[in-house]
Design a protein around this motif. Structure first.
Motif, PDB file in Angstrom:
ATOM      1  N   PRO A  67       5.430  -9.890  -8.867  1.00 42.58           N
ATOM      2  CA  PRO A  67       4.216 -10.553  -8.382  1.00 42.58           C
ATOM      3  C   PRO A  67       4.474 -11.917  -7.750  1.00 42.58           C
ATOM      4  O   PRO A  67       3.717 -12.342  -6.870  1.00 42.58           O
ATOM      5  N   ARG A  68       5.535 -12.571  -8.139  1.00 45.63           N
ATOM      6  CA  ARG A  68       5.856 -13.877  -7.541  1.00 45.63           C
ATOM      7  C   ARG A  68       6.247 -13.731  -6.076  1.00 45.63           C
ATOM      8  O   ARG A  68       6.247 -14.717  -5.326  1.00 45.63           O
ATOM      9  N   ASP A  69       6.600 -12.518  -5.645  1.00 42.44           N
ATOM     10  CA  ASP A  69       7.012 -12.277  -4.261  1.00 42.44           C
ATOM     11  C   ASP A  69       5.876 -11.745  -3.395  1.00 42.44           C
ATOM     12  O   ASP A  69       6.124 -11.265  -2.279  1.00 42.44           O
ATOM     13  N   ALA A  70       4.643 -11.819  -3.859  1.00 42.74           N
ATOM     14  CA  ALA A  70       3.521 -11.229  -3.126  1.00 42.74           C
ATOM     15  C   ALA A  70       3.399 -11.775  -1.705  1.00 42.74           C
ATOM     16  O   ALA A  70       3.244 -11.014  -0.737  1.00 42.74           O
ATOM     17  N   ASP A  71       3.474 -13.087  -1.553  1.00 35.27           N
ATOM     18  CA  ASP A  71       3.365 -13.669  -0.210  1.00 35.27           C
ATOM     19  C   ASP A  71       4.526 -13.235   0.679  1.00 35.27           C
ATOM     20  O   ASP A  71       4.341 -12.998   1.880  1.00 35.27           O
ATOM     21  N   LEU A  72       5.706 -13.115   0.106  1.00 34.64           N
ATOM     22  CA  LEU A  72       6.866 -12.648   0.861  1.00 34.64           C
ATOM     23  C   LEU A  72       6.650 -11.222   1.359  1.00 34.64           C
ATOM     24  O   LEU A  72       6.985 -10.896   2.501  1.00 34.64           O
ATOM     25  N   VAL A  73       6.079 -10.377   0.507  1.00 43.50           N
ATOM     26  CA  VAL A  73       5.800  -8.994   0.901  1.00 43.50           C
ATOM     27  C   VAL A  73       4.833  -8.962   2.083  1.00 43.50           C
ATOM     28  O   VAL A  73       5.056  -8.263   3.081  1.00 43.50           O
ATOM     29  N   VAL A  74       3.751  -9.732   1.994  1.00 46.53           N
ATOM     30  CA  VAL A  74       2.754  -9.763   3.070  1.00 46.53           C
ATOM     31  C   VAL A  74       3.357 -10.289   4.358  1.00 46.53           C
ATOM     32  O   VAL A  74       3.191  -9.698   5.443  1.00 46.53           O
ATOM     33  N   ASP A  75       4.069 -11.410   4.282  1.00 48.07           N
ATOM     34  CA  ASP A  75       4.657 -12.016   5.477  1.00 48.07           C
ATOM     35  C   ASP A  75       5.686 -11.091   6.125  1.00 48.07           C
ATOM     36  O   ASP A  75       5.743 -10.972   7.357  1.00 48.07           O
ATOM     37  N   THR A  76       6.494 -10.431   5.307  1.00 47.48           N
ATOM     38  CA  THR A  76       7.515  -9.534   5.838  1.00 47.48           C
ATOM     39  C   THR A  76       6.885  -8.322   6.499  1.00 47.48           C
ATOM     40  O   THR A  76       7.314  -7.888   7.577  1.00 47.48           O
ATOM     41  N   PHE A  77       5.862  -7.772   5.866  1.00 50.89           N
ATOM     42  CA  PHE A  77       5.173  -6.614   6.439  1.00 50.89           C
ATOM     43  C   PHE A  77       4.555  -6.975   7.785  1.00 50.89           C
ATOM     44  O   PHE A  77       4.697  -6.241   8.770  1.00 50.89           O
ATOM     45  N   ARG A  78       3.880  -8.137   7.830  1.00 54.15           N
ATOM     46  CA  ARG A  78       3.213  -8.550   9.063  1.00 54.15           C
ATOM     47  C   ARG A  78       4.228  -8.837  10.181  1.00 54.15           C
ATOM     48  O   ARG A  78       3.991  -8.499  11.344  1.00 54.15           O
ATOM     49  N   ALA A  79       5.361  -9.426   9.820  1.00 54.43           N
ATOM     50  CA  ALA A  79       6.347  -9.823  10.821  1.00 54.43           C
ATOM     51  C   ALA A  79       7.272  -8.683  11.235  1.00 54.43           C
ATOM     52  O   ALA A  79       7.873  -8.731  12.319  1.00 54.43           O
ATOM     53  N   THR A  80       7.398  -7.680  10.399  1.00 59.36           N
ATOM     54  CA  THR A  80       8.359  -6.603  10.670  1.00 59.36           C
ATOM     55  C   THR A  80       7.688  -5.286  11.016  1.00 59.36           C
ATOM     56  O   THR A  80       7.950  -4.693  12.062  1.00 59.36           O
ATOM     57  N   VAL A  81       6.807  -4.805  10.144  1.00 61.98           N
ATOM     58  CA  VAL A  81       6.222  -3.481  10.346  1.00 61.98           C
ATOM     59  C   VAL A  81       5.288  -3.448  11.550  1.00 61.98           C
ATOM     60  O   VAL A  81       5.366  -2.522  12.372  1.00 61.98           O
ATOM     61  N   VAL A  82       4.413  -4.439  11.679  1.00 63.15           N
ATOM     62  CA  VAL A  82       3.442  -4.416  12.776  1.00 63.15           C
ATOM     63  C   VAL A  82       4.135  -4.374  14.140  1.00 63.15           C
ATOM     64  O   VAL A  82       3.878  -3.468  14.946  1.00 63.15           O
ATOM     65  N   PRO A  83       5.020  -5.320  14.468  1.00 63.85           N
ATOM     66  CA  PRO A  83       5.643  -5.265  15.805  1.00 63.85           C
ATOM     67  C   PRO A  83       6.583  -4.076  16.009  1.00 63.85           C
ATOM     68  O   PRO A  83       6.738  -3.601  17.141  1.00 63.85           O
ATOM     69  N   ARG A  84       7.192  -3.584  14.936  1.00 71.79           N
ATOM     70  CA  ARG A  84       8.149  -2.477  15.063  1.00 71.79           C
ATOM     71  C   ARG A  84       7.473  -1.112  15.180  1.00 71.79           C
ATOM     72  O   ARG A  84       8.118  -0.132  15.547  1.00 71.79           O
TER      73      ARG A  84
END
Length: 203
Positions: A115-132
């Motif tokens: 749970p401490r990595d929640a923001d990292l998960v969101v930021d990574t998804f937005r920066a990686t999955v969306v454009p890819r």
């Protein structure tokens, strides 16, 4: 927005009965609730799985709808559902490319993380999955539903037809691997479902 996901499994031969109930009486019940912003109904007819996702403008609106929906859920899913689970999420990412349609496909990636990595998960998804993924043929949209407290998330890629969903498998596999490594998530489930109904309103 905020989301409630209901996941039911049962006899595949009885699935259509539940789908009809959810798409008629179930949708009418949701439409009457303040703060309702749309829903999705997804099915695996071969294995007997039904996923319904309702979208709410606030956490309070979702919570206020719980009592009515909880009372009616069992009747709506009879006689199909042998198991039913309910989970609540925050819609952290919702990127729509085109409107989904009946008969399309949804790929769901279930993830667990600290749970401490929640923001990292969101930021990574937005920066990686969306454009890819946004240039993939037939892509209708990408979403990330997250439960920050429990360290759980559902990543969704929605396609306008099942052929596009199938054709995307090789392209999204390395993206899934990259997100898992960067965001420190464990992928604990991967499913593909038919789009029975999908409609989310932002206005």
């Amino acid at each position: 927005m905020f989301v409630r996901a209901v996941y039911a499994t049962g006899d595949p031969a009885l699935l259509d009965t539940a789908v009809r109930s959810v798409n008629s009486e179930g949708r009418d019940l949701l439409e009457e609730r303040p703060g309702y912003r749309g829903a999705g109904v997804f099915a695996d007819r071969e294995l007997g799985k039904l996923l319904t996702v309702s979208w709410w403008e606030s956490e309070e609106a979702r919570h206020n709808s719980d009592e009515v929906m909880r009372e009616r859920r069992a009747a709506l899913l009879e006689p199909f559902a042998g198991t039913v689970s309910v989970a609540n999420y925050e819609a952290a990412v919702f990127h729509q490319v085109m409107h989904p349609r009946q008969g399309g496909g949804l790929r769901v990636t279930r993830m667990e993380f600290d749970p401490r990595d929640a923001d990292l998960v969101v930021d990574t998804f937005r920066a990686t999955v969306v454009p890819r993924t946004e240039a993939l043929p037939g892509l209708a949209g990408v979403s990330l539903l997250i439960d920050r407290e429990r360290g759980r998330a559902m990543g969704g890629t929605l396609f306008v037809d099942r052929a596009s969903l199938a054709a995307s498998r090789a392209a999204v596999a390395p993206v899934r691997h990259e997100v898992s490594a960067k965001a420190h998530v464990d992928v604990v489930g991967l499913e593909e479902l038919e789009v029975v109904h999908a409609d989310v309103r932002f206005e």
